[in-house]
Design an enzyme around this catalytic site. Sequence first.
Site, mmCIF file in Angstrom:
data_model
loop_
_atom_site.group_PDB
_atom_site.id
_atom_site.type_symbol
_atom_site.label_atom_id
_atom_site.label_comp_id
_atom_site.label_asym_id
_atom_site.label_seq_id
_atom_site.Cartn_x
_atom_site.Cartn_y
_atom_site.Cartn_z
ATOM 1 N N GLU A 44 -52.023 6.730 1.022
ATOM 2 C CA GLU A 44 -51.349 5.638 0.314
ATOM 3 C C GLU A 44 -50.080 5.275 1.073
ATOM 4 O OE1 GLU A 44 -49.445 4.380 -4.040
ATOM 5 O OE2 GLU A 44 -49.684 6.507 -3.536
ATOM 6 N N ASP A 119 -44.466 -4.829 -1.123
ATOM 7 C CA ASP A 119 -43.510 -5.935 -1.142
ATOM 8 C C ASP A 119 -44.238 -7.214 -0.723
ATOM 9 O OD1 ASP A 119 -41.420 -7.768 -0.724
ATOM 10 O OD2 ASP A 119 -40.065 -6.200 -0.004
ATOM 11 N N LYS A 123 -41.340 -15.412 1.017
ATOM 12 C CA LYS A 123 -40.947 -16.526 1.881
ATOM 13 C C LYS A 123 -41.891 -16.633 3.081
ATOM 14 C CE LYS A 123 -36.069 -16.366 0.567
ATOM 15 N NZ LYS A 123 -34.662 -16.214 1.017
ATOM 16 N N ASP A 155 -49.505 -7.188 -8.534
ATOM 17 C CA ASP A 155 -49.310 -8.099 -9.656
ATOM 18 C C ASP A 155 -48.981 -9.496 -9.156
ATOM 19 O OD1 ASP A 155 -46.731 -6.992 -8.719
ATOM 20 O OD2 ASP A 155 -45.911 -8.380 -10.200
ATOM 21 N N THR A 193 -50.315 3.199 -11.094
ATOM 22 C CA THR A 193 -49.011 3.460 -10.497
ATOM 23 C C THR A 193 -47.939 3.186 -11.553
ATOM 24 O OG1 THR A 193 -48.437 1.231 -9.747
ATOM 25 C CG2 THR A 193 -49.972 2.484 -8.366
ATOM 26 N N GLU A 194 -46.698 3.544 -11.234
ATOM 27 C CA GLU A 194 -45.596 3.264 -12.155
ATOM 28 C C GLU A 194 -45.438 1.756 -12.369
ATOM 29 O OE1 GLU A 194 -44.524 7.058 -9.860
ATOM 30 O OE2 GLU A 194 -45.239 5.059 -9.337
ATOM 31 N N TYR A 195 -45.458 1.001 -11.276
ATOM 32 C CA TYR A 195 -45.342 -0.453 -11.366
ATOM 33 C C TYR A 195 -46.472 -1.044 -12.204
ATOM 34 C CZ TYR A 195 -41.564 -1.531 -8.043
ATOM 35 O OH TYR A 195 -40.347 -1.683 -7.419
ATOM 36 N N GLU A 196 -47.655 -0.549 -11.968
ATOM 37 C CA GLU A 196 -48.829 -1.067 -12.671
ATOM 38 C C GLU A 196 -48.678 -0.930 -14.179
ATOM 39 O OE1 GLU A 196 -53.688 -0.339 -12.554
ATOM 40 O OE2 GLU A 196 -52.349 0.646 -11.123
#
Length: 214
Positions: A44, A119, A123, A155, A193-196
């Site tokens: 990962e 990330d 831009k 996301d 994941t934590e973000y998920e």
Amino acid sequence: MRVKHKKWAEPLIEAHPEKITTDPAQFKGKWQSRFAKEQPIWLEVGMGKGQFAIGMAKAHPEVNFIGLDVVSTVSGIALKKSLEDEELPNLQFICANGAGLDEFFADGEIDRLFLNFSDPWPKSRHAKRRLTYKTFLANYEKVLVPKGTIELKTDNMGFFEFSLVSMNNYGMQYDGVWLDLHHSDENENNVETEYEQKFAAKGQPIYKLKAHFA
């Protein structure tokens, strides 16, 4: 991932060279020696606080899992979690910049690669920094086994669309594309994941793709 600096993180990392390394190049071509037994290696890139890496190591004892992150604080948090949890002889961590994976791994040393909530660099002028840009894909192809697989979750629809186009233009073949992972059959064995968890709790759809090099 932005987190408050933890003074204890770097000393903890230094105290556990058996579980984490800050000099992964020394193990190029020899990663199996870091594990209890030789098994396929899954990697990962951008593990954050380690929830996915630890969860995958638990769910798949038949593979050796490596979580990599450049930030010492989150790497330290991941290490601390793993040390407080059950013994996982199939889990290792790397705290280093993963931009050039071929510096850390030999050709064909990795069986599967995971990109979770990378990330998006929204831009246009930053497109080359996105982890699914063609130069990164070429690097992944080198360290992965022939027809090696990449799994991606995000996301961010813009980044997801960019990744689909970039991988298609590179000649990769898709094994699956999900526009709402948590409301699909693919979610049955999904390790979050934590973000998920954070985004899904707000009702944000999670996008996922699986693709392999032709």
